[in-house]
Design a protein around this motif. Sequence first.
Motif, mmCIF file in Angstrom:
data_model
loop_
_atom_site.group_PDB
_atom_site.id
_atom_site.type_symbol
_atom_site.label_atom_id
_atom_site.label_comp_id
_atom_site.label_asym_id
_atom_site.label_seq_id
_atom_site.Cartn_x
_atom_site.Cartn_y
_atom_site.Cartn_z
ATOM 1 N N LYS A 1 -7.624 21.165 48.108
ATOM 2 C CA LYS A 1 -9.262 22.730 48.435
ATOM 3 C C LYS A 1 -8.015 22.924 49.231
ATOM 4 O O LYS A 1 -8.515 24.773 49.815
ATOM 5 N N GLY A 2 -6.392 22.621 49.534
ATOM 6 C CA GLY A 2 -5.981 24.177 50.389
ATOM 7 C C GLY A 2 -5.780 23.880 51.481
ATOM 8 O O GLY A 2 -4.852 24.986 52.285
ATOM 9 N N MET A 3 -6.538 22.711 52.423
ATOM 10 C CA MET A 3 -5.988 22.653 53.174
ATOM 11 C C MET A 3 -4.736 22.037 53.483
ATOM 12 O O MET A 3 -3.925 21.087 53.026
ATOM 13 N N SER A 4 -4.293 21.822 54.528
ATOM 14 C CA SER A 4 -2.670 21.301 55.296
ATOM 15 C C SER A 4 -3.098 20.565 56.514
ATOM 16 O O SER A 4 -4.174 20.632 57.141
ATOM 17 N N TYR B 1 -6.564 18.030 50.735
ATOM 18 C CA TYR B 1 -4.913 19.090 50.245
ATOM 19 C C TYR B 1 -5.679 20.293 48.306
ATOM 20 O O TYR B 1 -4.836 21.263 48.620
#
Lengths: 300, 301
Positions: free
Chosen positions: B123-126, B121
């Motif tokens: 690192k910008g992942m979802s 999260y």
Amino acid sequence: MKKFLAVLLLAACLAPFAFAADIAPFVDASWLEANLSNPRLVILDMRAPGDYKAGHVPGASSVLGSTIYVAKGELKNEVPEADDLSDVLQAAGVKADSIIVVVEADGSRIAWATRVAWTLKYAGLANVGILDGGYKAWLAAGKPVSTDITLKKGDYTVKKYVYAYFADKAYVLKASKAQIVDARSYDSYFGLARQAFVAQAGHFPGAFSLPYNWITTPEGMVRPKAELEAMAAKLGLNPKTETIVYCDSGVLCTSWWWVFSEVLGWTNVRSFDGSSQVLTADATLKAADPAVKYVTHTWR
Amino acid sequence: MKRPSDDPASCASCHGGIAKTYKLSLHYSTAGMKSGVRPRFSAAEAKTYDAAVFEQSCRSCHASCGDCHVKSPVVSGVNLGLMAGHKFVRKDESKTCALCHGGRVYPEFTGEYGGNPDVHYQKGMSCVDCHKGSELHASLGAQADRRSVPDKPSCAACHPAGSEKTDKAKEAHADHGDKVSCSACHASSSYRGCASCHLGEGATSSPQFVIGENPRKPGQITTLRLVPTVRDTFKKAGIAQGNYDALPNFWDTVPHNTRKRTDRTRDCGSCHAEQANFLSEEGLPSGGSEANKRLIFKFSY
């Protein structure tokens, strides 16, 4: 010569805040826009990743606040281990000479912005500022917005912390000559409200009350330096006396640390990371600690 | 029509392939709520459960196509409405996944449960960066559970053995291999455990961090999560759970608060000396299943 001195004096009066580094402690949207092409600039967007993806200041890196003020067991907002913080800063593009601007959502989040900025100073970075009014002010000023994901690689490694900015429970209990400042709301200070994780209501005996949200106007912009200075002076705070700021869990207190230290230039100010969560409880955080008895319904 | 896509056939005219498989997916069938508890029942009890509990209660949580692609799902009577007017969206995890999985996984992932946010999260992942559409739409049998999904995420798919940057990490991974799950070392902080679910009366939850034997993979140590089924959970439905002790009160879990460094990666002594967070006799729930004892890892030194 007299003319020259007058110009200097005028410049000093017009300067909104003390420039201790290559950036003012608070910068506005115009300053940030004018500096976007500076290769030393690193913008840390502290909002949720989804908000960042939807639009941000061009070139900003997305950083989660909770990677800079971390949970450690039951303690809520602690300084990360140096290697973890180094990873976060490097992934955001931070180098030792970076000029860093912290961007929060808006002025209501000022304490979370200062918590990040304080941590960066504590981690040894010299050039740290905060976007006054946050991303909301950037939008309100009609500045450009980007949806490009910025991936920068920095090389800053946290080698040691600046302990002069930090206080823990043992330090606070021994600092009998320090002026203690409570940055929470009046309700918390007087003991009418209490966070579930704080064992005692009220405030540390003798503490001055300076709520963190007094720093900003109702529109979320930082008040003028002279007004902030007057608040402290009229309360009876002495800029030359050691000052320790605390709150509930170590976020709100950094707001006045930032003002005292970075805006007003006080040189002996500490932020109490563990704050009331640690101060009011025993070592296990389970029971109220009789070593510190908070007082309620009274000033100081 | 209240929920036009309740029947995936509504979407099949354009999305035939997905609509066909989705009807047998876990999100639509909620079969996991059946298979997860079935071993506790006799054959007669299972019949009662299917009719009186599963169809009447559990099934109401199924997700229609529209719940993920048009309008936020209704959870406890609350929803966020249309996601983008009447436009369909491919994904909007914070308004879809986060609502149904908002009690446990999602707030653990974002750090809002009180611990540390998941590094992914950060690192910008979802959600769908790991949980692919093929997993979410997968066609499975009526007795399936989430572990039978063929295309589920795997840490090693992105972090294969040998790709470690440091010798310390290489050695640690080689030493622990299949004996220890990734989450046993890399789950960073407490996650939600639920206890004492009585039919219609809800459960109580509290933060927990428990390590023990994997009930589904004997010989592996992993993170465990307390599940709320107690002996009298289905009493009101006339189900005594004759085989209650067939299953433990903990399932293996992957807390979504993964970090590179944790107390365990920093200090071998956390497990090897202190046995911190390991399930013990004292940590077993009162009146719990006899099967819990199998999950207590026995250190051989």
